[in-house]
Scaffold this active site. Structure first.
Site, short mmCIF file in Angstrom:
data_model
loop_
_atom_site.label_atom_id
_atom_site.label_comp_id
_atom_site.label_asym_id
_atom_site.label_seq_id
_atom_site.Cartn_x
_atom_site.Cartn_y
_atom_site.Cartn_z
N PHE A 1 57.96 9.50 67.84
CA PHE A 1 58.91 8.81 68.72
C PHE A 1 58.95 9.56 70.04
O PHE A 1 59.66 10.55 70.20
CB PHE A 1 60.30 8.80 68.07
N ASP B 1 67.18 11.48 72.14
CA ASP B 1 67.28 11.90 70.75
C ASP B 1 66.84 13.34 70.52
O ASP B 1 65.89 13.82 71.13
CB ASP B 1 66.42 10.95 69.90
N ASN C 1 62.67 3.43 80.43
CA ASN C 1 62.01 4.45 79.60
C ASN C 1 60.69 3.91 79.08
O ASN C 1 60.59 2.73 78.71
CB ASN C 1 62.89 4.82 78.40
N PHE D 1 66.99 -1.05 73.80
CA PHE D 1 66.75 -0.23 72.62
C PHE D 1 65.38 -0.51 72.00
O PHE D 1 65.07 -1.65 71.65
CB PHE D 1 67.84 -0.50 71.57
#
Length: 349
Positions: free
Chosen positions: A27, A80, A129, A329
């Protein structure tokens, strides 16, 4: 209230399962500010590569290194802990010489570049992003391949991800408890998380209900439309519907859904009636938003991942690359591909 995992799918419920984020390197998120540093000013923008550190922890460590108060270090968004991320931090250091960032030592972090800037970097002040995700243990390659093609053409629902609602829905539960209590919530972070969860859940519910209609992307009288990539919106009238529909079909315009709160929702007539009916049962959350004076807003109903590409490493592993605008998201893309093994709420975006 419909749980995140049961919200309506745009391309139908995935046939197969898979594993998202078996390790942090699966990720990868690279922040896109959409501008370059000014090269002068009392602020310093610092681009950091991090693995195993959450954003607030790194910001506090940077403040300590610079010998300034933690509130003088800002960032555009949380990233994250359990991922490989590149993001910008902003430190206010008026009257100070440029520090030697090679001396900044923090396990899992590396300073990539830095430059002076005239303005503080505020929350949400980024363009988007870029994501690189690896999905593993995929049980149905053919279904995932078909879905990727469909997503490239038709996008995905622009749902707020499960992360918005906290682990086990804790933020939404907090909002519900608060709504049914007269006791004030003085913790600013809790207030922010809970109000955001409440409004996001209502938005998701409206979108989920609309997607149940076969003509969900058909412009109706009173819909609010947004120019793709822009924040402003306008109301559709019955006389304009054919031309507006053409522009929606060409992805020039986006149909929006309500982020409920105080003031006008934006929709009118048929579209307003639909949105009100979609969340008519959620009076507790709506009352909370009104009580706390949260202003109503709008958000695009659909999300089109940009620069979408994929590469199958083998029959059960695929690498995805795509870019999303700020506030969107990646997990809302993934949920259209596979039934994931694990908890979405552990993945911050």
């Amino acid at each position: 209230m419909t749980e995140f995992e049961n919200l309506t799918w745009l391309h139908g419920k995935p046939q197969g399962s898979g594993l998202l984020k078996a390790n942090p390197e699966d990720f990868v998120v690279v922040e896109d500010l959409g501008f370059t540093p000014d090269g002068e000013g009392e602020h310093i923008l610092v681009r950091i590569l991090k693995n195993g550190c959450n954003t607030r922890f790194v910001a506090d460590a940077l403040a300590k290194f610079l010998k300034i108060h933690a509130r003088e270090v800002s960032f555009a968004g949380q990233k994250d802990k359990h991922a490989v991320t590149e993001q910008w931090l902003c430190a206010r250091v008026p009257g100070k010489e440029m520090p030697d960032f090679s001396a900044f030592q923090l396990e899992g972090c590396k300073v990539l570049e830095y430059a002076r800037h005239k303005r503080k970097l505020r929350l949400g002040a980024l363009k988007g992003n870029a994501f690189t995700l690896v999905l593993r243990e995929i049980s149905d390659r053919r279904d995932v391949e078909t879905r990727l093609q469909a997503i490239r053409d038709s996008g995905v629902p622009n749902y707020f991800g499960a992360q918005r609602f906290g682990i086990g829905g804790s933020n939404l539960q907090g909002a519900l408890r608060w709504a049914q209590s007269d006791a004030p919530v003085r913790d600013r972070n809790k207030r922010s998380f809970w109000l955001s969860a409440a409004r996001s859940a209502l938005f998701n519910q409206i979108v989920s209900q609309r997607l149940k209609k076969t003509d969900f992307n058909q412009v109706v009288d009173g819909d609010t439309l947004q120019l793709a990539g822009r924040g402003s919106w306008f109301v559709a009238t019955s006389e304009e519907l054919p031309e507006l529909q053409r522009r929606v079909d060409e992805k020039e315009l986006m149909i929006t859904a309500s982020l409920p709160g105080r003031g006008e929702w934006g929709t009118q007539r048929d579209a307003l009636a639909f949105e009100q009916d979609a969340i008519a049962q959620e009076t507790v959350l709506q009352s909370l938003l009104l009580r706390e004076k949260v202003e109503a807003s709008r958000r695009a109903m659909l999300l089109y991942p940009q620069q979408l590409s994929w590469n199958w490493w083998d029959d059960v592993t695929v690498e995805l690359r795509f870019w999303l605008p700020a506030g969107s998201f990646a997990t809302s893309v993934v949920r259209e591909l596979i039934n994931t093994i694990g908890d979405y709420a552990h993945i911050a975006e």
